[in-house]
Scaffold this motif. Structure first.
Motif, mmCIF file in Angstrom:
data_model
loop_
_atom_site.group_PDB
_atom_site.id
_atom_site.type_symbol
_atom_site.label_atom_id
_atom_site.label_comp_id
_atom_site.label_asym_id
_atom_site.label_seq_id
_atom_site.Cartn_x
_atom_site.Cartn_y
_atom_site.Cartn_z
ATOM 1 N N CYS A 1 -34.108 7.486 -0.658
ATOM 2 C CA CYS A 1 -35.132 7.372 0.386
ATOM 3 C C CYS A 1 -34.617 7.997 1.845
ATOM 4 O O CYS A 1 -35.103 7.731 2.929
ATOM 5 C CB CYS A 1 -35.283 5.756 0.793
ATOM 6 N N GLU A 2 -33.546 8.523 1.641
ATOM 7 C CA GLU A 2 -32.919 9.376 2.784
ATOM 8 C C GLU A 2 -32.285 8.369 3.904
ATOM 9 O O GLU A 2 -32.086 8.869 5.254
ATOM 10 C CB GLU A 2 -33.813 10.489 3.418
ATOM 11 N N ALA A 3 -32.021 7.195 3.773
ATOM 12 C CA ALA A 3 -31.270 6.135 4.678
ATOM 13 C C ALA A 3 -30.085 6.572 4.843
ATOM 14 O O ALA A 3 -29.172 7.353 3.885
ATOM 15 C CB ALA A 3 -31.372 4.987 3.867
ATOM 16 N N PRO A 4 -29.290 6.595 5.957
ATOM 17 C CA PRO A 4 -28.162 6.711 6.215
ATOM 18 C C PRO A 4 -26.989 6.214 5.519
ATOM 19 O O PRO A 4 -27.328 5.232 5.135
ATOM 20 C CB PRO A 4 -27.781 6.556 7.767
ATOM 21 N N LYS A 5 -25.750 6.736 5.590
ATOM 22 C CA LYS A 5 -24.574 6.138 4.962
ATOM 23 C C LYS A 5 -24.604 4.608 5.321
ATOM 24 O O LYS A 5 -24.074 3.890 4.827
ATOM 25 C CB LYS A 5 -23.424 6.855 5.168
ATOM 26 N N SER A 6 -24.518 4.488 7.049
ATOM 27 C CA SER A 6 -24.536 3.037 7.278
ATOM 28 C C SER A 6 -25.186 2.042 6.827
ATOM 29 O O SER A 6 -25.136 0.953 7.094
ATOM 30 C CB SER A 6 -24.586 3.112 8.858
ATOM 31 N N ASN A 7 -26.536 2.397 6.080
ATOM 32 C CA ASN A 7 -27.341 1.522 5.478
ATOM 33 C C ASN A 7 -26.800 1.075 4.148
ATOM 34 O O ASN A 7 -27.485 0.152 3.655
ATOM 35 C CB ASN A 7 -28.633 2.051 5.454
#
Length: 480
Positions: free
Chosen positions: A465-471
């Motif tokens: 889903c291309e969510a950032p690493k922080s997610n």
């Protein structure tokens, strides 16, 4: 400001079909409106000049406008089903069957929710049906309007008894002062398929999700979340979107209590056309969570300006609020909010009602920043607007400090599972639940096996889903 001048279209549980929504839009456009608001109880809100206007318009359309503020929309977490973590037996169809059974307009606020999601509040109603681990059985948390404290009903309620139990409670509401009296009346009048409660309701702490953009749903479908900063949804755009859904066999559109909406079940082959549809209309689908995790009164420009001021302060100071939610309220002491942190605007002193004075605010938060704890803690009272950014940044840091401590305890308990099975820690995307396991790496992103999560580059994104690493959050994976 109050919203008593706003009329409503009650969408049960916030669930509508593209065809039904298109009819609503046609009626609103016929009334001369160009936009509509979404309400915190998953309904449509809009201004009309008079009740007579309302009658004249509805006579031409098969849409019911609700001007009576005494009736309440039913809230449910159908919107979260199949896209976020969920109770194993609770499917989207279960919500729809229950909602379909409501053959009356409730005057009490009714919530029907899954405790394993965070997008829809569990306890913001008078009757809160919360799914148990037993299939088709629900806890019932009750806080009637004249009760001082909330209480749990003594037995679990069967799914197909929810409607008749709700209706009976409305009939007895003013006659009972506690749950013992209420259960006596219900048992005497109704034949229900209840179940004994063998353990109290346990609600896991879950971070507030990022609910916008195009995200994978299963193997070959997607869901789309859309959010407007000002909660003024353009009717022309919504009408065209309904047309797209109808042309692509998309059956449901869901409104969230955060004044946004989600479309589920988008086929893989429809995704490119939908992305082109949104792009041609300049629709932004990647807002910062700094601004998406706010709950504001509807059509309140002052509250909107305060939110913009606070979000700007967070952004300038590079403050993370991931997992936190904020609410702005004009109802001091109401205590029915479902955000982690509440900013209450105080009414001006009556002695100076003829003079303009600077407003003051109270800052409160739920215990452990979890709205489901139902326990408020006050941080500051009667503070000036200029003091709010510093106080909220202090709370944000406090939230992450206690979050880290809670995570360590949780991980320790999970690794000592009862059956003696081994467990290892992996990292899971909180948006689409994709697992990053360092034993396997991420071949698609060029990450070799054996790479630890900490060693991933800061710009690493979820391959699905291309969510950032922080997610990503750490979870324990059980090994048989």
């Amino acid at each position: 400001m109050t919203n008593d001048n706003l009329h409503r279209i009650m969408l049960k549980g916030g669930v509508t079909s593209p065809g039904e929504l298109k009819d609503c839009i046609a009626m609103l456009e016929a009334a001369g409106l160009k936009e509509v608001h979404f309400g915190s109880r998953q309904d449509l809100l809009f201004p009309l000049n008079s009740t007579e206007d309302c009658k004249e318009i509805t006579s031409k359309f098969n849409v019911k406008i609700e001007a009576n503020r005494g009736y309440q929309n039913i809230v449910c977490s159908y919107v979260s089903a199949d896209i976020f973590d969920m109770t194993h037996w609770l499917k989207g169809s279960t919500y729809l069957y229950i909602l379909e059974g409501f053959d009356f307009k409730p005057q009490l606020k009714i919530n029907i929710t899954d405790p394993k999601q965070r997008l829809v509040p569990l306890f913001s109603g008078n009757l809160n049906f919360i799914a148990s681990e037993y299939e088709d059985y629900w806890y019932l948390h009750i806080k009637l309007p004249h009760w001082k404290d909330s209480e749990y009903y003594p037995v679990l309620i069967y799914s197909w008894d929810i409607v008749k139990v709700s209706k009976a409670i409305e009939e007895f509401e003013e006659e009972v002062d506690n749950v013992e009296e209420l259960s006596f009346y219900i048992h005497k009048q109704l034949d229900t398929n209840s179940r004994t409660i063998d353990k109290p309701l346990e609600i896991p702490y879950i971070k507030f999700p990022y609910y916008e953009g195009m995200n994978r749903m299963g193997l070959d479908q997607y869901w789309l979340g859309l959010y407007w900063r000002n909660n003024k949804y353009d009717l022309h755009f919504l009408r065209e979107l309904c047309g797209f859904c109808l042309n692509n066999s998309i059956g449901k559109i869901c409104i969230t209590p955060w004044k946004s909406f989600i479309i589920k079940g988008i086929k893989k082959e429809s995704r490119p056309e939908l992305e082109r549809f949104l792009g041609q209309r300049g629709i932004n689908i990647r807002h910062s969570q700094l601004e998406m995790n706010w709950h504001l009164p509807v059509d309140d420009e002052e509250a909107m300006e305060l939110k913009k001021f606070l979000v700007r302060s967070f952004d300038q100071n590079d403050i993370s609020t991931y997992g936190l939610t904020f609410g702005i309220s004009n109802d001091v002491g109401k205590r029915s909010h479902f955000a982690s942190v509440i900013i209450e605007k105080n009414a001006p002193p009556s002695i100076v009602k003829d003079f303009e004075v600077r407003p003051t605010y109270n800052v409160l938060h739920f215990e452990n920043f979890d709205p489901n704890s139902l326990k408020y803690q006050a941080l500051a009272q009667d503070v000036d607007k200029i003091e709010l950014p510093g106080l909220l940044m202090e709370l944000s840091k406090k939230y992450f400090e206690q979050l880290g401590f809670a995570t360590k305890i949780s991980a320790t308990l999970e690794n000592k599972n009862e059956k003696g099975k081994e467990a290892r820690t992996v990292h899971q995307c909180s948006e689409c639940l994709t697992i990053f396991d360092e034993s396997y790496g991420d071949e698609k992103s060029g990450v070799p096996a054996g790479t630890s999560f900490e060693d991933l580059p800061s710009d690493y994104m979820c391959p699905v889903c291309e969510a950032p690493k922080s997610n990503f959050v750490s979870v324990s994976l059980e090994i048989a």
